[in-house]
Each structure stands twice: as C-alpha cells, then as structure tokens.
Write an enzyme that holds these catalytic residues in place. Structure first.
Site, PDB file in Angstrom:
ATOM      1  N   HIS A 191      -2.241  -3.209   4.571  1.00  0.00           N
ATOM      2  CA  HIS A 191      -1.453  -2.308   5.428  1.00  0.00           C
ATOM      3  C   HIS A 191      -2.042  -2.294   6.837  1.00  0.00           C
ATOM      4  CE1 HIS A 191      -4.582   0.138   3.582  1.00  0.00           C
ATOM      5  NE2 HIS A 191      -4.301   1.208   4.300  1.00  0.00           N
ATOM      6  N   HIS A 246      -8.511  -1.898   7.411  1.00  0.00           N
ATOM      7  CA  HIS A 246      -9.598  -0.925   7.651  1.00  0.00           C
ATOM      8  C   HIS A 246     -10.952  -1.536   8.010  1.00  0.00           C
ATOM      9  CE1 HIS A 246      -7.847   3.040   6.633  1.00  0.00           C
ATOM     10  NE2 HIS A 246      -7.096   2.382   5.774  1.00  0.00           N
ATOM     11  N   HIS A 259     -12.942   1.818   3.627  1.00  0.00           N
ATOM     12  CA  HIS A 259     -11.946   2.701   4.241  1.00  0.00           C
ATOM     13  C   HIS A 259     -12.480   2.934   5.650  1.00  0.00           C
ATOM     14  CE1 HIS A 259      -9.446   6.340   4.985  1.00  0.00           C
ATOM     15  NE2 HIS A 259      -8.549   5.483   4.518  1.00  0.00           N
ATOM     16  N   HIS A 316       0.815  -1.222   0.000  1.00  0.00           N
ATOM     17  CA  HIS A 316       0.000   0.000   0.000  1.00  0.00           C
ATOM     18  C   HIS A 316       0.844   1.264   0.000  1.00  0.00           C
ATOM     19  CE1 HIS A 316      -4.053   1.724   0.585  1.00  0.00           C
ATOM     20  NE2 HIS A 316      -3.413   2.717   1.169  1.00  0.00           N
ATOM     21  N   GLU A 350      -9.095   1.512  -2.405  1.00  0.00           N
ATOM     22  CA  GLU A 350      -9.145   1.498  -0.946  1.00  0.00           C
ATOM     23  C   GLU A 350     -10.515   1.950  -0.450  1.00  0.00           C
ATOM     24  OE1 GLU A 350      -6.359   4.033   1.078  1.00  0.00           O
ATOM     25  OE2 GLU A 350      -6.391   2.802   2.878  1.00  0.00           O
ATOM     26  N   ASP A 388       0.350   5.539  -1.074  1.00  0.00           N
ATOM     27  CA  ASP A 388      -0.627   6.573  -1.425  1.00  0.00           C
ATOM     28  C   ASP A 388      -0.048   7.703  -2.270  1.00  0.00           C
ATOM     29  OD1 ASP A 388      -3.409   6.252  -0.533  1.00  0.00           O
ATOM     30  OD2 ASP A 388      -2.521   5.889   1.436  1.00  0.00           O
ATOM     31  N   ASP A 428       2.378   1.916   3.772  1.00  0.00           N
ATOM     32  CA  ASP A 428       1.424   3.041   3.868  1.00  0.00           C
ATOM     33  C   ASP A 428       2.128   4.377   3.642  1.00  0.00           C
ATOM     34  OD1 ASP A 428      -1.127   4.042   4.044  1.00  0.00           O
ATOM     35  OD2 ASP A 428      -1.432   3.570   6.155  1.00  0.00           O
TER      36      ASP A 428
HETATM   37 ZN   LIG Z   1      -5.392   3.026   4.624  1.00  0.00          ZN
END
Ligand SMILES: [Zn+2]
Ligand SMILES: *[C@@H]1O[C@H](CO)[C@@H](O)[C@H](O)[C@H]1NC(C)=O
Ligand SMILES: *[C@@H]1O[C@H](CO)[C@@H](O)[C@H](O)[C@H]1NC(C)=O
Length: 413
Positions: A234, A213, A167, A37, A140, A39, A303
């Site tokens: 993650h 999550h 999420h 993961h 996500e 971003d 992450d």
């Molecule tokens: Zn996340």
C-alpha cells in the site's frame, strides 16, 4: 457491399453502447481485484475488542468494508492486515499479532460462503472460481516477529503470506520511512546483517517481502537481497505526491527490473499530499507507475479502514469498478487492467512460491539475534550464555548488590 458491412460494423460497436463502467464490471466478473492492504481487523479490535460475535459483517456501517460492499466492489482477494501499533514493540506485539491473525481466521469461519482463508496462489484462483473473497494475511511491521526467526516461521504456519518489514518505527534490524524525515534517526541504515537473515528466511518460507512503510535505503537493500520479487502492499508514487511513504522513481525502476509490484494506496495524504483527493488523482498514480515501471508493476492497495480519509469517488471498497472505469477511459487495455487487478499479484506470489520450492533443501537458519540487540526489561535471556536478564550485565551488579545489602540491613533493624 464492403461499405455496408463496414457501416454495420461501426454501428454495431458504437451501438453496443458499453460504457466504461459496464466494461469495468464485465472485466471484473472474470478477474476480480486482489487488494494488497485492508485494516478491517484493526477496526474489529478498536470498535469491538475483537468480539466478532457482536458484529454482523453484512450490516456493519462504521467501516469502509462490509460484505455487500466487497461484493459490489468485485473484491476477489484481500490481504487483511494483522496490524498492531508500534507501541507494542518490546511489549505484547506477538500476542496482539496472534489475536489479529485469529480474528481473520474467525471471519473465514463465520462467513464460509463469503470468505475463504487462502494460503497459496492456487487457493486464490479457486476462490475466484467459487466467487468468494480469498482472504490472505499480511503482518504489518517487523516488530510483530520480535526479532525472532522462530516466531517468523510460526507466523508463516498460521497463514501469514506477507510481512511488511516495518510499520512506522525501526526494529532492531531494519529502518522505517520515518528516518527519511527528521522524526527518527537511522539505526541500521537500511537492513542490518540480522535483517538480511530475515529476508533470506522469508524467501525460504515463501513469505512475500512487503516494502510499504520502509526507508528508501531499506527498499534498495531488500530489492538487492531478496531472491524473490517484492511488493509494496500500500504505497503510491513519490513523484506525484512527495510523501516519504511513497516510492521514488529510482526505486520504481528497480521494481521493474526485479518484476515486483507497487499496489497504489488511496489515502488522501499519499495521493494528493493534501487532506482532499479525488479518484482521478489516484488514477494519476496508476498512470505514473505504469509509465515508469510498466503495467506489470501496478496493483491496488487501498488501505481501507486503516486511514482517516479516502478520495472522493473511492469512499469504500464498493468503488473499485469506478477506478477501473477511469483507467479504461485513459486507454488502459483490458490486458493491462486485468494485470493490475489480480494477475500481477498472482505472478509475484507464484514467483515467491517457486523460490520456496527451489530453496526447499536449504538448512534452517537457527542463529538467534545477539542479546545485545534486543535486551530490555521485558525479556529473559534463556539460552544466551554469560548475560543477565534485561541486559543488566556486570555494570549493574554493584547497584543490585548495594540495594540488597541495604534491604538486608533494614530488615535486621
Ligand atoms: Zn500501513
Ligand atoms: C447503521 O447500522 C445501525 C445498526 O444496524 C443502524 O441502527 C443505523 O441506522 C445504520 N446507519 C446507517 C447510516 O445506515
Ligand atoms: C484514447 O485513445 C483515443 C483513440 O486513439 C484518443 O482519441 C484519446 O485521446 C485517448 N485518450 C487518452 C486519455 O489518452
């Protein structure tokens, strides 16, 4: 003579002088890391409104991630998050998700010598050979498919290979981790009957089910329902840091049984339950998950670029070899390290692909979610019989009639 040989042998191995860090580099040259993961796409949106033409990923220095750092970190596979926040739910979630998928494809197109957009486990292995970063797409949050199996299927067509079921918000069909705090009420108590159809469709498509999550009930439901192994892209170990985003022991044991994977999150808050954390504390999560679920269940899910702070020693994506060195220092074997770096993820992905193959003759589920579950002012009701748009069914009718009547009277006047 034997003594001399033995002495020579001892001197040679001791004298080879390979440090843990050098061993890490050597291992990662053959088996780079596949991280669960990252971003960066979210950073490209929030910092540049997705104008990739204005960004040089070789020079970018306002992120954890850029091309030189990926190279230094021996990153050979990355699930880029096509993340859109929960406040897009029931609004423009699908459009914004498509835009985040688009920017991942554009990254591959702009830097073809660095990234290769990958859709299969074979694509990842090929990227390893070509010394490129296999770029995979993870969506996500289930809000991104807007409770539509047809949308889920089209996300798969666009290259999405995992979907995190939530999420940090419930969707109409699955509960998120916040219901395990006092911040959100349970809605489905795990996965609803429609959610079960989502899992079945993900299995049929060959999309990995991601349980980062989600609530603990959702974790257990998904592990029971899914025909293919699942991942936590993650998440870390709850016993080491009791944050509800982490994975509790009973779930870790089911993950082991089901041959799934927990990719350790580096966010300080999930590593140490504090604003500060260190590389060795991250290694503690690796050791712990290995102890409870086996080395076959451990992976990396940094992450990066999705969190405000990361541990000392793991400041950006160039630092993975330092963490690998720490695992070697803790007597992880090279086989165990290679498994955590990439082979576990490849095993799970191949199992998911096998389930897809086995289900190739399954009839597509085309029963939409009931309108009752998704009604709202942003939706039309085409195809649903006997309901009015926005769920304004019969009891709203008098209000509508009265207001048109008043309007009519007003116009007459
Ligand atoms: Zn996340
Ligand atoms: C970051 O990059 C910008 C633009 O290329 C440059 O002006 C700046 O000096 C860099 N900052 C650091 C700390 O390297
Ligand atoms: C690693 O193994 C060595 C040799 O068996 C041992 O001396 C050392 O204590 C071990 N280290 C850890 C952290 O387990």
């Amino acid at each position: 003579m034997l003594d001399v040989l033995l002495l020579l042998f001892v001197c040679f191995t001791a004298g080879s002088g390979e440090t843990f860090r050098e061993r890490a580099e050597r291992i990662m040259n053959g088996t780079p890391v596949i991280d669960g993961h990252n971003d960066l796409p979210w950073q490209l949106l929030s910092q540049f409104n997705n104008k990739l033409s204005n960004v040089d990923l070789n020079e970018l220095n306002t992120t954890h991630t850029n091309i030189p750092k990926l190279k230094a970190g021996h990153v050979g596979g990355q699930f880029w998050a096509a993340y859109v926040p929960c406040d897009t739910q029931n609004k423009d979630a699908v459009k914004r998700t498509l835009e985040q998928i688009d920017i991942i494809w554009r990254m591959c197109a702009k830097y073809p010598d660095v990234f290769t957009c990958a859709k299969t486990s074979a694509d990842i292995r090929k990227a390893f050979e070509e010394n490129k970063v296999a770029s995979l797409i993870g969506v996500e949050g289930g809000h991104s498919m807007d409770s539509s199996l047809a949308t889920l299927r089209m996300l798969y067509e666009l290259g999405v290979r995992y979907m995190t079921l939530t999420h940090s918000c419930n969707t109409p069909w699955v509960d998120n981790w916040m219901v395990d705090t006092d911040q959100e009420a349970a809605l489905s108590n795990g996965i609803s009957p429609f959610g079960e159809k989502v899992i079945a469709e993900m299995n049929r498509l060959g999309m990995i089910v991601d349980l980062a999550h989600v609530s603990v009930d959702t974790m257990k439901d998904a592990l029971a329902m899914s025909k293919a192994p699942v991942i936590f892209s993650h998440s870390s170990a709850y016993d080491i840091c009791p944050h509800k985003r982490n994975v509790p022991n009973d779930v870790l044991r089911i993950v082991k049984e089901k041959h799934g994977l927990v990719m350790v999150n580096f966010y300080n808050k999930y590593v140490s339950c504090d604003s500060k954390a260190s590389l060795t504390q991250v290694a503690d999560h690796f050791d712990y998950i290995k102890k409870i679920a086996g080395y076959e269940a451990v992976g990396f899910g940094g992450d990066y670029d999705g969190v405000p702070n990361v541990p000392e020693g793991l400041e950006d994506v160039s630092k993975y070899p330092d963490l690998v060195a720490e695992l070697l220092r803790r007597n992880w074997t090279e086989e165990e390290v290679q498994a955590a770096l990439a082979l576990n993820l490849l095993r799970v992905f191949e199992a998911v692909e096998k389930v897809k193959k086995d289900l190739a003759n399954t009839i597509v589920d085309d029963e939409p979610i009931s309108y009752e579950q998704i009604k709202g002012s942003c939706r039309t009701s085409y195809g649903y019989k006997g309901v009015k748009d926005g769920g304004k069914s019969l009891h709203y009718l008098p209000t509508a009639l009265i207001s048109s009547l008043l309007y009519f009277l007003f116009m007459l006047k």
